[in-house]
Design a protein around this motif. Structure first.
Motif, PDB file in Angstrom:
ATOM      1  N   GLN A  13      31.939  -6.808  30.664  1.00  0.00           N
ATOM      2  CA  GLN A  13      31.920  -7.554  31.909  1.00  0.00           C
ATOM      3  C   GLN A  13      32.746  -8.830  31.769  1.00  0.00           C
ATOM      4  N   LEU A  14      32.991  -9.474  32.896  1.00  0.00           N
ATOM      5  CA  LEU A  14      33.816 -10.681  32.890  1.00  0.00           C
ATOM      6  C   LEU A  14      33.248 -11.741  31.960  1.00  0.00           C
ATOM      7  N   LYS A  15      31.928 -11.891  31.954  1.00  0.00           N
ATOM      8  CA  LYS A  15      31.323 -12.921  31.104  1.00  0.00           C
ATOM      9  C   LYS A  15      31.535 -12.598  29.622  1.00  0.00           C
ATOM     10  N   ASP A  16      31.557 -11.292  29.280  1.00  0.00           N
ATOM     11  CA  ASP A  16      31.822 -10.899  27.890  1.00  0.00           C
ATOM     12  C   ASP A  16      33.256 -11.244  27.498  1.00  0.00           C
ATOM     13  N   TYR A  17      34.181 -10.991  28.417  1.00  0.00           N
ATOM     14  CA  TYR A  17      35.592 -11.290  28.152  1.00  0.00           C
ATOM     15  C   TYR A  17      35.790 -12.788  27.953  1.00  0.00           C
ATOM     16  N   GLU A  18      35.122 -13.589  28.775  1.00  0.00           N
ATOM     17  CA  GLU A  18      35.228 -15.051  28.645  1.00  0.00           C
ATOM     18  C   GLU A  18      34.632 -15.517  27.320  1.00  0.00           C
ATOM     19  N   ARG A  19      33.510 -14.936  26.912  1.00  0.00           N
ATOM     20  CA  ARG A  19      32.889 -15.302  25.633  1.00  0.00           C
ATOM     21  C   ARG A  19      33.781 -14.912  24.465  1.00  0.00           C
ATOM     22  N   ALA A  20      34.439 -13.764  24.576  1.00  0.00           N
ATOM     23  CA  ALA A  20      35.343 -13.323  23.507  1.00  0.00           C
ATOM     24  C   ALA A  20      36.529 -14.276  23.375  1.00  0.00           C
ATOM     25  N   GLN A  21      37.034 -14.754  24.499  1.00  0.00           N
ATOM     26  CA  GLN A  21      38.144 -15.710  24.466  1.00  0.00           C
ATOM     27  C   GLN A  21      37.720 -16.998  23.763  1.00  0.00           C
ATOM     28  N   LEU A  22      36.520 -17.474  24.082  1.00  0.00           N
ATOM     29  CA  LEU A  22      36.008 -18.698  23.453  1.00  0.00           C
ATOM     30  C   LEU A  22      35.793 -18.493  21.959  1.00  0.00           C
ATOM     31  N   LYS A  23      35.265 -17.309  21.585  1.00  0.00           N
ATOM     32  CA  LYS A  23      35.009 -17.017  20.180  1.00  0.00           C
ATOM     33  C   LYS A  23      36.307 -17.022  19.396  1.00  0.00           C
ATOM     34  N   TYR A  24      37.371 -16.475  19.993  1.00  0.00           N
ATOM     35  CA  TYR A  24      38.652 -16.462  19.297  1.00  0.00           C
ATOM     36  C   TYR A  24      39.174 -17.878  19.087  1.00  0.00           C
ATOM     37  N   LYS A  25      39.023 -18.735  20.098  1.00  0.00           N
ATOM     38  CA  LYS A  25      39.492 -20.115  19.980  1.00  0.00           C
ATOM     39  C   LYS A  25      38.740 -20.855  18.891  1.00  0.00           C
ATOM     40  N   GLU A  26      37.434 -20.531  18.717  1.00  0.00           N
ATOM     41  CA  GLU A  26      36.644 -21.172  17.668  1.00  0.00           C
ATOM     42  C   GLU A  26      37.171 -20.809  16.290  1.00  0.00           C
ATOM     43  N   LYS A  27      37.738 -19.606  16.152  1.00  0.00           N
ATOM     44  CA  LYS A  27      38.226 -19.162  14.844  1.00  0.00           C
ATOM     45  C   LYS A  27      39.615 -19.713  14.526  1.00  0.00           C
ATOM     46  N   GLU A  28      40.324 -20.224  15.532  1.00  0.00           N
ATOM     47  CA  GLU A  28      41.670 -20.761  15.304  1.00  0.00           C
ATOM     48  C   GLU A  28      41.642 -22.071  14.542  1.00  0.00           C
TER      49      GLU A  28
END
Length: 345
Positions: free
Chosen positions: A330-345
């Motif tokens: 869902q859209l909220k999952d996609y948004e959470r995945a984007q945030l998770k990736y930024k945290e790993k950068e």
């Protein structure tokens, strides 16, 4: 070496943390005199989770108390042959008093080879719940960290030496095929199967034309995970399973007090208890034999296949995923995945 040593009294939880922090995924248990007591692998931890063991128990209740070990005075060639003969990837080295002097890893002795196992990725879904993002792009092509979800999946498999891929495509298939082509530019090999109608998460496997003669992976193409695919394959092979399903622990809180009764008597009241269950994580390892149970060109989902194999009394295993895992549904999952990736950068 000291970063992978623990004592008998170290808790399961603390051992898990050390295991996750170490790239070696192997723990040696010693006593106060540094003498070998046992070993702990990722598989030992996952089996403990499946058994529902509490995380505060001492690791001595989980470890292998009779591990294979070698003697430090032997040559490297002798160690290599010994590890091959006993089919082990890690070898504690001890002296004559059984004091641990070193830990040898087979991957450090020989160069890593590419693995021949096939990976089938299911990437034909409509992505209805992610509209309008999927009006123009198939869901596996949505970007995470500047790369499509599907590219992230492929490159993660490649990091473990897996390079042979089959993509099952349908919705907006040309976008996927034009981007990945034969996989050469990504350092892998990619072929395609095309669903002309919806066949489910297992039905599309009946379209595979390649000869598959060893264990192979099947994975939904909308997942992001740090799962160690090498350990997953080892787990499957060690258990001699016909099929292995990756599972995730899912918990939810009942919003009411739960009543237990004994006939007409009220036995207990548990206020808003937390329920825990293992759920399907959308990643599987199958033996070629499993393909014979899939009907041709019919809608057939993976849970149906697993239930069929269970009914046929085949060995079916569950592999608990402890690592990061997210279903981009869902859209909220996609948004959470984007945030998770930024945290790993």
């Amino acid at each position: 070496m000291n970063d992978i040593l623990v004592t008998n009294e170290t808790t399961l939880m603390d051992t898990m943390k050390i295991l996750d922090q170490s790239a070696k995924q192997f723990i040696v248990v010693v006593n106060e005199e540094n003498k070998l007591q046992g070993t702990v692998t990722d598989g030992d931890i996952r089996r403990a989770i499946l058994r529902g063991l509490p995380l505060n128990i001492p690791i001595s209740e989980v470890m292998n108390p009779n591990p294979i070990y070698g003697f430090s005075k032997r040559t490297m060639e002798e160690h290599r042959l010994f590890m091959q003969q006993h089919n082990v990837k890690q070898l504690p080295l001890v002296d004559t008093d059984k004091v641990v002097r070193d830990v040898l890893f087979y991957e450090n002795i020989i160069s890593t080879k590419r693995r021949s196992n096939t990976i089938v990725l299911m990437v034909g879904g409509l992505g209805t719940r992610l509209r309008p993002l999927t009006n123009d792009l198939p869901k596996p092509m949505l970007p995470i960290g500047g790369k499509p979800i599907l590219e992230n999946i492929i490159m993660h498999f490649k990091s473990f030496g897996f390079v042979n891929f089959i993509l099952s495509v349908n919705y907006k298939k040309e976008i996927i095929k034009n981007y990945f082509q034969d996989g050469r530019s990504f350092g892998v090999t990619i072929t395609y199967i095309e669903e002309t109608e919806r066949l489910g998460t297992a039905g599309a496997l009946s379209l595979i034309k390649e000869d598959i003669d060893e264990a192979f992976f099947v994975m939904n193409g909308d997942l992001l995970t740090n799962t160690n695919f090498e350990q997953l394959l080892d787990f499957h092979l060690v258990n001699q399973a016909t099929a292995t399903m990756c599972v995730r622990e899912y918990e939810y809180q009942v919003p009411y007090g739960v009543i237990e009764v004994n006939e007409h008597k009220l036995a207990s009241i548990v206020e808003k208890p937390v329920q825990k269950h293992f759920v399907n994580a959308g990643i599987y390892v199958l033996e070629p034999e499993a393909l014979t149970y899939i009907p041709k060109n019919q809608y057939y989902d993976m849970p149906e296949l697993f239930n069929c194999l269970i009914q046929q009394q085949k060995d079916v295993s569950a592999f608990p995923i402890r690592e990061y895992w997210m279903d981009i549904g869902q859209l909220k999952d996609y948004e959470r995945a984007q945030l998770k990736y930024k945290e790993k950068e």
